[in-house]
Design a protein around this motif. Sequence first.
Motif, short mmCIF file in Angstrom:
data_model
loop_
_atom_site.label_atom_id
_atom_site.label_comp_id
_atom_site.label_asym_id
_atom_site.label_seq_id
_atom_site.Cartn_x
_atom_site.Cartn_y
_atom_site.Cartn_z
N UNK A 203 16.99 5.72 -7.38
CA UNK A 203 15.85 6.23 -6.61
C UNK A 203 14.79 5.14 -6.45
N UNK A 204 14.59 4.34 -7.51
CA UNK A 204 13.62 3.25 -7.43
C UNK A 204 14.00 2.19 -6.41
N UNK A 205 15.30 2.06 -6.13
CA UNK A 205 15.77 1.08 -5.14
C UNK A 205 16.18 1.76 -3.84
N UNK A 260 7.45 4.12 -7.58
CA UNK A 260 8.05 2.91 -7.02
C UNK A 260 7.19 2.37 -5.89
N UNK A 261 6.77 3.27 -5.00
CA UNK A 261 5.93 2.85 -3.86
C UNK A 261 4.61 2.27 -4.37
N UNK A 262 3.99 3.00 -5.31
CA UNK A 262 2.69 2.56 -5.83
C UNK A 262 2.81 1.23 -6.56
N UNK A 263 3.82 1.12 -7.41
CA UNK A 263 3.97 -0.10 -8.20
C UNK A 263 4.32 -1.32 -7.37
N UNK A 264 5.06 -1.09 -6.27
CA UNK A 264 5.49 -2.24 -5.46
C UNK A 264 4.34 -2.88 -4.70
N UNK A 265 3.33 -2.10 -4.33
CA UNK A 265 2.28 -2.63 -3.45
C UNK A 265 0.89 -2.61 -4.04
N UNK A 266 0.65 -1.72 -4.99
CA UNK A 266 -0.74 -1.48 -5.39
C UNK A 266 -1.04 -1.74 -6.86
N UNK A 286 -0.12 -3.77 5.63
CA UNK A 286 0.11 -3.14 6.93
C UNK A 286 1.57 -3.33 7.36
N UNK A 287 2.06 -4.53 7.26
CA UNK A 287 3.43 -4.82 7.67
C UNK A 287 4.44 -4.07 6.82
N UNK A 288 4.26 -4.10 5.49
CA UNK A 288 5.23 -3.48 4.57
C UNK A 288 5.25 -1.96 4.73
N UNK A 319 -0.73 7.01 1.62
CA UNK A 319 -2.13 7.30 1.94
C UNK A 319 -2.98 7.39 0.67
N UNK A 320 -2.50 8.16 -0.30
CA UNK A 320 -3.27 8.32 -1.54
C UNK A 320 -3.37 7.01 -2.32
N UNK A 321 -2.26 6.26 -2.34
CA UNK A 321 -2.28 4.99 -3.06
C UNK A 321 -3.24 4.00 -2.39
N UNK A 322 -3.25 3.99 -1.06
CA UNK A 322 -4.19 3.11 -0.34
C UNK A 322 -5.63 3.51 -0.61
N UNK A 323 -5.89 4.81 -0.65
CA UNK A 323 -7.24 5.29 -0.93
C UNK A 323 -7.72 4.76 -2.28
N UNK A 324 -6.89 4.92 -3.31
CA UNK A 324 -7.26 4.43 -4.65
C UNK A 324 -7.36 2.91 -4.67
N UNK A 325 -6.46 2.25 -3.95
CA UNK A 325 -6.45 0.78 -3.94
C UNK A 325 -7.72 0.22 -3.31
N UNK A 326 -8.14 0.82 -2.21
CA UNK A 326 -9.37 0.35 -1.57
C UNK A 326 -10.59 0.60 -2.46
#
Length: 743
Positions: A203-205, A260-266, A286-288, A319-326
């Motif tokens: 699932x992680x991959x 996985x999504x959160x850890x890969x980018x944020x 944006x690209x990823x 969306x939620x991960x981006x909100x926290x990241x910003x």
Amino acid sequence: ASSSDDEWPEAEKAEKLARGAALKWASGVFYCPEKLEGLGQYRSRETQRNSSIQSRLKSTVQSYLEGVSAGLEQLRSAAQEVQSVCQDLGAARWALLDSADRFQGLQQMRALMAEHVQLASVVQVLPQLFSVHEVFSHTLQLLRGQHLLEAHAELMMMEHLRDDILSQLHLRGLSSAQATVLSYFGGLQELNESLAKQLWDIVGSSLQLVREDPVLFVTAVRIIEREEKIDDTLLLEATFLPPGRPKGWRQKFYHVLQETITGAHFRAARVDAEGPGLARHLAALQKDIVSELRVVKDLMVQCVPAHYNILSVCTATYHQALTSHLQDILREDLDKQALFLLLEWALHVYHSPEMMGHPDLLPEVDVSALGPLMSPELVELTERKYVVKVKASVLVWMQRTLEVEFKEWFREEEPETDHQGFFQSALPVIVMQMLNENIQVASLITDSLQQKVYNMALEELEAFLGRLREALVQCGKEHQKDRTIPKYYVSYLLAMLNNNLALSSSVSSLHPDTAHREVPTSLRAALDRTQKKACQLLLEELLLDLQPLCLQLPSRKWLSGSQLVSSMCEVIDKYAKDFSRVKKPVFTLLLTESELLVASQYLRALMQKKMVCKSEEERGQLCDRLLQDATQLRELFCGLGLDRSQQSLEAVFALRELICLKDPALLSLEVLGFITKYPDVSDEHISTLLDLRGDVSKEVRHMVLEMMAQHPQVLPESYRPIFSTILVPAPELPFCLRKGKCA
């Protein structure tokens, strides 16, 4: 008859009703005599009807009697059969009582039968029980070879066997034996963990697998769905829940995918908070995100059941991960470029066709229901931070610009000129361009940010004008020490006046709304103060050149016809030529103020008590000189473009009339007219002028001053003061001995 009537009261009542009805009918029919002829017909018809009714009644009664007879016969037969059954049951009862002792043996048989069934069940599963550890080893090999479906099938079989045994023990209340069973099946826990680990790795991959080899991912989803069905079945039965249930692997699937999504980018290393580094980071995000959502929409959706809503889940996760990241990034001390990037990215780029509004994602991907990426409160806070940073930057730039401007004032060259020959510098262009660019940049984000930056720009411009005035004062002090420094002091002051006009005319264009381009009162006042300061310094420079000439009057040499006023005219004309290098509104102001300065200095010189007319001839000479000087100065300013109605030199002509008056007794009337025209003149001024005449007695002086006291003057609003700026020297006190009386 009486007994039958008592037994059948209804029959009697019915007969009476029938008779009454018949009588009523007969009386109605045979009421007229001619109707009696048809009596025979009525009688025969009624006789036939009665016969018919009687025959039907007899038939009905006969049928009823036959039925009653048949029923009685059946009841008799049934009674005989019941009696026979009772006899048979009695016989069976006695037979059962005789064989009751024989049933005790059957009870033991029943117990043996139940034990036999249990032993048969155990014997049936014994091969499976003995092969458990062998199956464990085989399943482990299958897992290591990534034969997940086969491994999971064997795992389910072992779990079913264990759970069935545990359920039987639970139903029989043999809880103590459950520990032995769990120990025997202890390898199941290791197999479960090994399988789960592989599933979550898959699932992680998943984003990569669905592009390269979706079979493995589909297998993992199938296993998860099998486990979900087992969980649902066990929870629905709710009689016995085996250990480790419910597994909740579908929920774990979502959790792993989101992690996985959160850890890969944020959750990478600390983000570069500087503008260029942050821009690269946001561009990569944006690209990823667009690329991965494409994969989810086009490929992953086909690999999972529809009820997974996998695209919506992934979209919400990003969306939620981006909100926290910003929010995490905004906790850093960011520069203005970084703050602008974040605001632009969150408010514009995120929803644009380049990202979440990409044609390849629409219409399935919809973030409008997920709320804003930055809350209104966070946007407001970030905008304020941005304005603070821009303000600091503008302050530095303006200070630097002012420093450069200050150095230019001391150059050995005149300031540059525009196409009309007016002095100017690059200062207003630099300042307005800087402010306008910041306002325009802010307009790319929100209207509220643009308004905030606009308000800040006006505040900074007002503060800059204050610092500019301070720089002018500093330059003036340097010039007072050495009038050769700066070399082109007057020219640069004139350039500053033109610059101030340029700022004043340009500041309204800063407002984002063309319909509301009013300059704030405080800024307008700051511009006026800057203009006044530059004008003041110019007039002080003019005064420095005029003062040596003014000190020479009044004098008898001046009376005899010196070229003193001609020299003053040359100085004034020289400055007027310089003033012509400033634009008209300020040129007119400078000319007006210069004329007022000349008039006040001329009057001040006359009132310094340097001279007293000794004779009527001298008074005549003084009148002639005043007329010549005032006329010469007036013509000069008229030639320069200042109308006579705007000149203060008229006061010199009016003062001359006081000096030229032949009869001192008429002075009260003349002075009254003078103070009416010039209400700011004081007793001291009039007294000094009377002294200048040299022929006014104490009585006349007292009369004049008394008249002035009786006619106090009020300054009109439009009046330009002239005498109130002129100080009269204090009278000299007579010399006093230490202990004597004053002479």
